[in-house]
Scaffold this motif. Sequence first.
Motif, PDB file in Angstrom:
ATOM      1  N   PRO A 182       0.808  -1.227   0.000  1.00  0.00           N
ATOM      2  CA  PRO A 182       0.000   0.000   0.000  1.00  0.00           C
ATOM      3  C   PRO A 182       0.842   1.279   0.000  1.00  0.00           C
ATOM      4  O   PRO A 182       0.291   2.365  -0.172  1.00  0.00           O
ATOM      5  N   SER A 205      -1.776   7.466   0.515  1.00  0.00           N
ATOM      6  CA  SER A 205      -2.229   7.242   1.891  1.00  0.00           C
ATOM      7  C   SER A 205      -1.460   6.159   2.610  1.00  0.00           C
ATOM      8  O   SER A 205      -1.559   6.040   3.831  1.00  0.00           O
ATOM      9  N   GLY A 206      -0.746   5.321   1.879  1.00  0.00           N
ATOM     10  CA  GLY A 206      -0.147   4.145   2.502  1.00  0.00           C
ATOM     11  C   GLY A 206      -1.176   3.086   2.827  1.00  0.00           C
ATOM     12  O   GLY A 206      -0.891   2.139   3.584  1.00  0.00           O
ATOM     13  N   PHE A 207      -2.375   3.198   2.264  1.00  0.00           N
ATOM     14  CA  PHE A 207      -3.480   2.303   2.643  1.00  0.00           C
ATOM     15  C   PHE A 207      -4.005   1.482   1.474  1.00  0.00           C
ATOM     16  O   PHE A 207      -4.590   0.424   1.684  1.00  0.00           O
ATOM     17  N   ILE A 208      -3.822   1.962   0.249  1.00  0.00           N
ATOM     18  CA  ILE A 208      -4.439   1.310  -0.912  1.00  0.00           C
ATOM     19  C   ILE A 208      -3.354   0.650  -1.760  1.00  0.00           C
ATOM     20  O   ILE A 208      -2.417   1.302  -2.204  1.00  0.00           O
TER      21      ILE A 208
END
Lengths: 344, 344
Positions: free
Chosen positions: B65, B70-73
Amino acid sequence: MTHDPARPLRRNALRLTLAAAAAAATLLAMAPVQSQTQEPVQPIEAAVVTEPAKVELGKKLWFDPRLSRSGFISCNSCHNLSMGGSDNLKTSIGDKWQKGPINSPTVLNSSLNVAQFWDGRAKDLQEQAGGPIANPGEMAFSHDLAVDMLRSIPQYVTEFKQVFGHDRLSIEEVTAAIAAFEETLVTPNAPFDQWLKGDKTAINAQELRGYELFKGSGCVACHNGPNLGGTSFQKMGLVEPYKTDNPAEGRSAVTGNDAERFNFKVPTLRNVELTYPYFHDGAADTLAQAVDTMGRIQLGREFSAQENADVVAFLKTLTGDQPQMALPILPPSSDKTVRPQPFD
Amino acid sequence: MTHDPARPLRRNALRLTLAAAAAAATLLAMAPVQSQTQEPVQPIEAAVVTEPAKVELGKKLWFDPRLSRSGFISCNSCHNLSMGGSDNLKTSIGDKWQKGPINSPTVLNSSLNVAQFWDGRAKDLQEQAGGPIANPGEMAFSHDLAVDMLRSIPQYVTEFKQVFGHDRLSIEEVTAAIAAFEETLVTPNAPFDQWLKGDKTAINAQELRGYELFKGSGCVACHNGPNLGGTSFQKMGLVEPYKTDNPAEGRSAVTGNDAERFNFKVPTLRNVELTYPYFHDGAADTLAQAVDTMGRIQLGREFSAQENADVVAFLKTLTGDQPQMALPILPPSSDKTVRPQPFD
């Protein structure tokens, strides 16, 4: 597996060359003359799986984003098993991109903790597992809707029946299966564990200095036991107040006892190399920062650059074998499964 | 693996009982007397991995990610390999919970498509892979920032050098590795492929009826070849206009040719049981709805309930062996890695 590609090379070198043999002798000489039982830290052991079908079901649930309102967020979103069981964000991203209130703690070795969540409000992993599903700021679903979803999927119904031996598919079975999976998420065989078990070449001189300092300066007063933490609640900012914008109150929010304000569960230091950023507010981006802050506010001590580097080197020996697992294939929704509406 | 737990049981029963032997004989009698090469659909074969290190690197990038702002997706967020290579949402969730413009197509077997994206704007998987990373509505990063992130992580630097033999770590290497991984994501051995290869017991009478109807009513005019689609662009709403709130214009947005307005790449029907909801706008929640709509707007035909059920039964024989893989362990960020700020 450790995350230091140099480590196996170094260990081989120690074993294979004369220079290395000398170095090993030095390490042996430096090692404190005491057995493992005298150390305040104990090695952790590999998980023993007694109910593989339950664990496998729990693994599917762990990775299933249909346990969230949006159909997008799974347990693994914030406790990512590719990333040390955390999300490596200061605070997590919840339903509709809500900003989470607190840093996501690692799920790795969490079965060794005295209680779950930073404030310990869940007594065990099963009680914890139901929390995020129904938390409006996290997965934002409800237990009833989660159960309805699972009941609409024939393969899940079959698996729950096989595992639990009955047709009641309730949130208790869901969280029991997730907890059974989580109990397998231990990380044995860290270099430091190898050292604890007698392989005095498993850590180098700097790492050993770091451990001695970790013990000698008082870190180990809280970060002890097999999980190097997770056994007690302690005040964040014991010697010097900790400054943060994060509104979390810690243990007092659970007990109502104002004396426990700002008391948080001591986090594990296992795999700490992988679980940045640090503290309940995720304010420390690096281990060096975390060690510096802890020294000042908890111990009233300023570590020198060398001392800091030594402790950080020791902390990196706590990275154990990460859980190896096949990515699960999730059973598809049926025509009866309610479709998520993430943008409503 | 198929997702129909009844299938292996049924096939065993066919082989082991007299009644089943009779049924099998019936199936054989019903099977058209023609060889596989006369069918408008061809089986797909297992991937042959010639560059395992490149594929392994691509797999890490696929699950990482940190390729998003975002470091999330990660790639896997919207093309989830636990869920048929899609996200099972009408349209995907992007950075800051933005609503995606179009349904996320499955990554499975995407190497067999003539071009990538619904409108074919990327000529191949490598070109496609760079798109979502830099798309402000998806991963919302930039190629430069993604490359900077990777360069800050020693283990990634080492792996890129091992795979590509040089120190240039650019977006071209990133997307080449991701594409190499994606090329392995094929799903051979579907029951229908077994039938195509000569095992006439691999699909049952209803499934065969569905296939004959699929061919006879014209579905196969577009959904043909090894991927049952992916070989051409076709107008959505050929006989009857398709009503949708989705503003996507399709092929004309790429070519500027207004005659191609609302032309979309024909989606694969491989694993279609797993890749709900259907169409570029994700408007059809179930296969029954999708078959009904396709019949009316593309073929000017209303399938009876029995015909619809037969075609749906056939479509479910297209679920192949899902890619089996170990969850990758991602290399940790270094102190130099810029930390994502998902809420800024």
